[in-house]
Design an enzyme around this catalytic site. Structure first.
Site, PDB file in Angstrom:
ATOM      1  N   GLU A  49      -2.476   9.038   8.398  1.00  0.00           N
ATOM      2  CA  GLU A  49      -1.079   8.593   8.486  1.00  0.00           C
ATOM      3  C   GLU A  49      -0.348   9.188   9.702  1.00  0.00           C
ATOM      4  OE1 GLU A  49       0.788   7.516   4.607  1.00  0.00           O
ATOM      5  OE2 GLU A  49      -0.381   6.043   5.698  1.00  0.00           O
ATOM      6  N   CYS A  51     -11.236   2.817   0.506  1.00  0.00           N
ATOM      7  CA  CYS A  51      -9.795   3.077   0.657  1.00  0.00           C
ATOM      8  C   CYS A  51      -9.371   2.307   1.897  1.00  0.00           C
ATOM      9  CB  CYS A  51      -9.559   4.576   0.856  1.00  0.00           C
ATOM     10  SG  CYS A  51      -7.883   5.014   1.374  1.00  0.00           S
ATOM     11  N   ASP A  61       0.889  -1.168   0.000  1.00  0.00           N
ATOM     12  CA  ASP A  61       0.000   0.000   0.000  1.00  0.00           C
ATOM     13  C   ASP A  61       0.925   1.216   0.000  1.00  0.00           C
ATOM     14  OD1 ASP A  61      -2.441   1.525   0.300  1.00  0.00           O
ATOM     15  OD2 ASP A  61      -1.929   1.818   2.391  1.00  0.00           O
ATOM     16  N   SER A  62       0.326   2.394  -0.210  1.00  0.00           N
ATOM     17  CA  SER A  62       1.121   3.620  -0.147  1.00  0.00           C
ATOM     18  C   SER A  62       1.591   3.898   1.280  1.00  0.00           C
ATOM     19  CB  SER A  62       0.264   4.792  -0.608  1.00  0.00           C
ATOM     20  OG  SER A  62      -0.879   4.891   0.238  1.00  0.00           O
ATOM     21  N   CYS A 115      -4.604  -1.818  -1.663  1.00  0.00           N
ATOM     22  CA  CYS A 115      -4.883  -0.404  -1.912  1.00  0.00           C
ATOM     23  C   CYS A 115      -5.893  -0.324  -3.053  1.00  0.00           C
ATOM     24  CB  CYS A 115      -3.569   0.265  -2.316  1.00  0.00           C
ATOM     25  SG  CYS A 115      -3.745   1.955  -2.880  1.00  0.00           S
ATOM     26  N   HIS A 139      -7.191   2.791   4.014  1.00  0.00           N
ATOM     27  CA  HIS A 139      -6.903   3.610   5.201  1.00  0.00           C
ATOM     28  C   HIS A 139      -8.164   3.859   6.039  1.00  0.00           C
ATOM     29  CE1 HIS A 139      -3.131   4.561   3.166  1.00  0.00           C
ATOM     30  NE2 HIS A 139      -2.728   5.265   4.207  1.00  0.00           N
TER      31      HIS A 139
HETATM   32  N1  DGL Z   1      -4.891   3.038   0.838  1.00  0.00           N
HETATM   33  C1  DGL Z   1      -5.073   3.526  -0.496  1.00  0.00           C
HETATM   34  C2  DGL Z   1      -6.402   3.051  -1.056  1.00  0.00           C
HETATM   35  O1  DGL Z   1      -6.946   2.065  -0.634  1.00  0.00           O
HETATM   36  C3  DGL Z   1      -5.013   4.990  -0.753  1.00  0.00           C
HETATM   37  C4  DGL Z   1      -4.095   5.843  -0.048  1.00  0.00           C
HETATM   38  C5  DGL Z   1      -3.439   6.879  -0.908  1.00  0.00           C
HETATM   39  O2  DGL Z   1      -4.072   7.809  -1.420  1.00  0.00           O
HETATM   40  O3  DGL Z   1      -2.243   6.712  -1.039  1.00  0.00           O
HETATM   41  O4  DGL Z   1      -6.908   3.663  -1.979  1.00  0.00           O
END
Ligand code: DGL
Length: 266
Positions: free
Chosen positions: A155, A187, A14-15, A77, A189
């Protein structure tokens, strides 16, 4: 024949910390597997990048996980999945599991026939999302909301900050005004916000999160490919970040080792 690959890592990326929200479901369904998690902090957030940048970055991260011997990769992600998974599947010789906004299950659950989707700009503008959305919009109204700024605030690890609550309310209230009764967390997150959301949402609004579905799909693909782990001892999770300032430090217990690599993973 020796099953050499079976005991290799399952790669996850993931990012940032979003993929951590999938780990409890994965570890509970696949307790003996070894996971290798890349948090691509050097390139976060993905959600604001354009499609080609996301694809190129996902290829670099994937190659790195494959170099480390991963037998399967979970693209943890939604932004990366909806923009890049077709290309990853085409370019690399191992199975991939993705995650995308669960709007089909939400449409089935909804009684008001109005569902909300909170996701990044990159996810909501992807052609994969548009394609899935087009299959359900005859019966259901889909209210799309970009969660601008949420990933950055999450984050930091301050999940109860007033700024985060205010921003979240500004996204949720207009959807409630339009009578949604299911909210899709599009998302990885966002499940970190579930307790905040429960305080904000009326009882009839159901939150849809896909962690269990991803874990079940991973088990299925491992079995179909004869790649299930043959160890009987407890598995593990190892962490890599592409930045010294990894967001993982805000979420993992202090003693957890995070291996920091250069942003090109050299
Ligand atoms: N966790 C990522 C997702 O599910 C997105 C986070 C980001 O924008 O980097 O889309």
């Amino acid at each position: 024949m020796m099953k050499t690959k079976n005991n290799s890592y399952i790669g996850i990326f993931d990012s940032g910390v979003g993929g951590l929200t999938l780990l409890p479901a994965l570890e509970s369904l696949l307790p003996n597997e070894k996971f290798l998690y890349i948090s691509d902090d050097a390139f976060a957030p993905y959600g604001k990048k354009d499609k080609n940048e996301i694809i190129n970055r996902c290829k670099i991260v994937t190659q790195n996980l494959i170099n480390k011997g991963c037998k399967l990769i979970i693209v943890a992600c939604n932004t990366a999945t909806t923009n890049a998974i077709d290309i990853l599947r085409n370019d690399f010789p191992i199975p991939f599991i993705g995650i995308e906004p669960a709007i089909k299950p939400a449409a089935l659950e909804s009684k008001t026939k109005v569902i909300g989707v909170l996701a990044t700009k990159g996810t909501l503008s992807s052609s994969l999302f548009a394609k899935t959305s087009a299959t359900i919009t005859k019966d259901v109204q889909v209210i799309e909301q970009v969660g601008e700024g949420l990933v950055e605030l999450i984050e930091t690890g301050s999940l109860n900050s007033p700024d985060l609550t205010k921003l979240l309310e500004s996204y949720i209230n207009p959807m409630l005004d339009q009578n949604i009764d299911t909210l899709v967390l599009g998302c990885t997150h966002y499940p970190f916000l579930i307790s905040r959301l429960k305080n904000m949402l009326p009882e009839n609004v159901k939150i849809i999160d896909s962690a269990d579905a991803v874990a079940k799909q991973t088990l299925k693909v491992l079995l179909n490919n004869n790649l299930e782990c043959l160890y009987t001892k407890k598995g593990s999770v190892e962490f890599i970040s592409s930045s010294k300032k990894s967001s993982l430090y805000n979420f993992l217990p202090n003693e957890t080792l995070v291996t920091v690599l250069n942003s090109d993973f050299s």
